[in-house]
Design an enzyme around this catalytic site. Structure first.
Site: not given
Length: 281
Positions: A13-14, A45-46, A76, A185-187
């Site tokens: 992921d970022s 990344y977005g 991601c 978004c995984t965040h």
């Protein structure tokens, strides 16, 4: 085959968002060894272009190939939306993205579906396309949330400002009377306590992390690659500052991870990137 079974699953992921996928891997596949990479030097990344994302993903996958992974999960959504279909055929291990598993789960829960994601994922329309391909009658509303990832990476989850931002992004979706909300978004799973204060309990919350790991488990079984002995400790690597990543991530991992800084290989043909920029954008 035995040595391949012993190889780790790569997750990238970022930043710390992919830890939501890693924790789900621990739960569903506790005997697998893991390699986690966070591209913290280049987050978020977005807000990146399609060509930049494709370049970053290729560099990460080449590095992971050098680490002898047996599978990679793109933890991601932005990478999954902009690069997955292109890079899948370029490497000799399975690469899974989070969007299709999330879309499948969403259409099982409702037909008025909201998606919160990075601006790049929203712009790609990847979730709308995946959802409506499965159920053409489903209605999909997407909101690109530029501020969430920087706030999470800055460890400002409990900052009152973060709740104000959440209201700003969620209000248009709630106005559409959505019955399902996808964490695109995984965040965003890290913000669940805030979301649950805002979103009515009648709205189904979909975290694609659960479903991409279930898909990974099924694929490993089909390929005969499951590992059935105690795993090696998870290896953590970043492109940015290891200490910053370790400090932020320990609240979700439950321990302070030993993290190494690595340099990614440069593998990109600039002319190829220019050609694919026209496709991606």
């Amino acid at each position: 085959m035995r040595s391949v079974q012993n190889s780790p699953i790569g997750v990238f992921d970022s930043g710390v968002g992919g830890l939501t996928v890693l924790r789900e891997l621990y739960r569903q596949l506790p005997q697998e060894s893991m390699l986690y990479f966070a591209d913290t030097a280049r987050l978020p990344y977005g807000n990146r272009s399609g060509a930049e994302i494709l370049q970053y993903v290729r560099e990460i996958l080449v590095w992971m190939s050098q680490q002898n992974v047996k599978m990679v999960i793109m933890a991601c959504n932005t990478s999954s939306a902009l690069a997955l279909d292109i890079v899948r055929s370029e490497f000799n291990f399975p690469i899974l993205g989070v969007i299709l598993p999330g879309a499948r789960a969403a259409v099982k829960q409702g037909q008025r579906i909201g998606v919160i994601s990075t601006p790049a994922t929203a712009k790609s329309n990847a979730y709308r396309q995946a959802i409506q391909e499965i159920n053409p009658k489903a209605q999909v509303w997407q909101v690109g949330c530029a501020e969430f990832v920087p706030l999470i990476e800055a460890n400002r989850i409990h900052d009152p400002y973060t709740k104000q931002v959440a209201w700003k992004y969620l209000a248009p979706l709630l106005a559409q009377n959505i019955d399902t909300l996808v964490y695109g978004c995984t965040h965003y799973r890290h913000l669940s306590p805030i979301f649950q204060e805002i979103i009515p309990p009648t709205v189904n919350l979909i975290d694609p992390a659960n479903f991409v790991v279930a898909a990974a488990k099924k694929e490993l079984e089909l390929m005969g690659l499951r590992h059935n002995e105690p795993p090696l400790p998870t290896r953590f690597a970043v492109s940015g500052c290891p200490q910053t990543f370790s400090q932020i991530s320990q609240q979700w991992l439950g321990y302070y991870p030993l993290t190494e800084q690595v340099s990614l290989p440069m593998t990109i043909n600039p002319s190829l990137v220019r050609e694919e920029l026209e496709i991606l954008e």
